[in-house]
Design an enzyme around this catalytic site. Structure first.
Site, short mmCIF file in Angstrom:
data_model
loop_
_atom_site.label_atom_id
_atom_site.label_comp_id
_atom_site.label_asym_id
_atom_site.label_seq_id
_atom_site.Cartn_x
_atom_site.Cartn_y
_atom_site.Cartn_z
N ASN A 123 -3.31 9.49 3.68
CA ASN A 123 -2.11 8.74 4.04
C ASN A 123 -1.96 8.52 5.54
O ASN A 123 -1.06 7.79 5.97
CB ASN A 123 -0.86 9.45 3.51
CG ASN A 123 -0.70 9.29 2.01
OD1 ASN A 123 -1.20 8.34 1.43
ND2 ASN A 123 0.01 10.22 1.39
N ARG A 158 0.83 -1.21 0.00
CA ARG A 158 0.00 0.00 0.00
C ARG A 158 0.87 1.26 0.00
O ARG A 158 0.58 2.23 -0.70
CB ARG A 158 -0.92 -0.02 1.22
CG ARG A 158 -1.96 1.09 1.19
CD ARG A 158 -2.94 0.98 2.33
NE ARG A 158 -3.84 2.13 2.34
CZ ARG A 158 -4.43 2.59 3.43
NH1 ARG A 158 -4.21 2.02 4.59
NH2 ARG A 158 -5.23 3.64 3.37
N HIS A 176 -5.34 -6.18 -2.88
CA HIS A 176 -6.23 -6.32 -1.73
C HIS A 176 -6.36 -7.77 -1.28
O HIS A 176 -7.11 -8.05 -0.34
CB HIS A 176 -7.61 -5.75 -2.05
CG HIS A 176 -7.66 -4.26 -2.07
ND1 HIS A 176 -8.74 -3.54 -2.53
CD2 HIS A 176 -6.75 -3.33 -1.71
CE1 HIS A 176 -8.50 -2.25 -2.45
NE2 HIS A 176 -7.28 -2.09 -1.96
N HIS A 217 0.89 4.25 -2.82
CA HIS A 217 0.64 5.65 -2.43
C HIS A 217 1.84 6.54 -2.77
O HIS A 217 1.65 7.73 -3.03
CB HIS A 217 0.32 5.73 -0.94
CG HIS A 217 -1.10 5.37 -0.61
ND1 HIS A 217 -1.92 6.18 0.15
CD2 HIS A 217 -1.86 4.29 -0.96
CE1 HIS A 217 -3.12 5.61 0.26
NE2 HIS A 217 -3.10 4.46 -0.39
#
Length: 328
Positions: A94, A62, A194, A66
């Site tokens: 975030n 993740r 995911h 990001h």
């Protein structure tokens, strides 16, 4: 001596050629001479960290996404804010990034600075650590070329609009990916991340509670699953750290179960439900649900592409001494 016309054409080609204007290319052998222990040090660090903290793989994956989707894969998300600058990591989207992702990079950087100081970028560490952790969880190996530099800036104001939020309509999510050169197929493949990690209850509370006058939760949820989620997340307003595994069936294995889950109403997020219902993405969900090899191939290709998005090389960046701060 070249004729004047030929000389002019040659100069024009130099000024216009994208290969001349582009930055030096990345290379798998980038550290072979300057830091030959690079791969082994990052591998040892990721293994030890994942064993100690099993949520590390999902956290790093993740964090990497990001980082890359905001100004490119340049470790800008690792920078800590100062009183003079609010950095990316303090943008609201975030704030929920798990600490294990940051920690595995810092540990690898510390070890590398002792072995080959000032040589390896934090951006390269994050890219390779993420790949290693995906493989550790049973996911596909993919090549990570090296030579990224770390960013010279990190501003929270740059984040909004560059990262998809789970509550966005599918049109908007697709548009964000397309703006960065990623197709619907690549978007669905990357969403397979995911299959590991977790989401905070606050990220899907809007479709879990008081959804409509006729339904407590989004009807896209399998009803019994929604009921269990409402119970698990009951105190999310008092306890914002409450979270649920993204893949409730095989949370500790990188596989294609995520796609089967969303088809059955076992996805957590509104965006998960959208992938299985939108005609632009539903076919890829169906393919990856029945063919794990197809998912792995697509995921590996998309991650290789993502890892080179918006990279900084040459004088466009630096090798940070610390991953959380720019060099003085």
């Amino acid at each position: 001596m070249a004729p004047p016309l030929l000389l002019m054409l040659t100069l024009s080609a130099l000024f216009l050629s994208p290969t001349v204007l582009s930055q030096p290319p990345l290379s798998a052998a980038y550290y072979r001479r300057t830091c030959p222990q690079f791969e082994q040090i990052v591998q040892d660090t990721t293994i030890n960290k994942q064993i100690a903290s099993p949520t590390t793989a999902g956290a790093a994956l993740r964090l990497f996404f990001h980082d890359c989707f905001v100004q490119g894969c340049d470790a800008s998300v690792l920078v800590t804010s100062t009183r003079f600058n609010k950095a990316e990591r303090d943008a609201d989207i975030n704030l929920s990034l798990p600490g294990d992702g940051f920690d595995v990079v810092v540990r690898a950087k510390t070890a590398l600075e002792l072995t080959c100081p000032g040589v390896v970028s934090c951006a390269d560490i994050l890219a390779v650590a993420t790949r290693n952790l995906v493989v550790m969880m049973g996911g596909p190996f993919y090549t990570v070329k090296l030579g990224r530099k770390d960013s010279l800036t990190s501003q929270a104001a740059d984040v909004e609009g560059n990262l998809p939020r789970p509550t966005m309509p599918m049109d908007q999510i697709i548009e964000i990916f397309k703006s960065k050169g990623f197709s619907e197929e690549e978007m669905v493949a990357l969403s397979g991340a995911h299959t590991i990690g977790f989401s905070h209850c606050s990220e899907f509370s809007s479709i879990l509670y008081n959804y409509s006058k006729t339904s407590e939760s989004d009807p896209a949820y399998y009803s019994e699953f929604a009921k269990s989620l409402r119970s698990a997340c009951a105190d999310y307003e008092k306890n914002p750290t409450l979270s649920v595994f993204n893949d409730v069936m095989t949370p500790n294995k990188f596989d294609n179960m995520y796609y089967s889950n969303v088809q059955k109403g076992l996805g957590l997020l509104s965006s998960d439900h959208g992938l299985s219902s939108d005609p632009r993405t539903r076919g890829f969900v169906e393919l990856y649900a029945k063919d794990q090899n197809a998912f792995f191939r697509a995921f590996a290709r998309a991650m290789e592409k993502l890892s080179e998005y918006g990279i900084k090389t040459g004088k466009a960046g630096e090798i940070r001494r610390r991953c959380d701060a720019f060099n003085n």
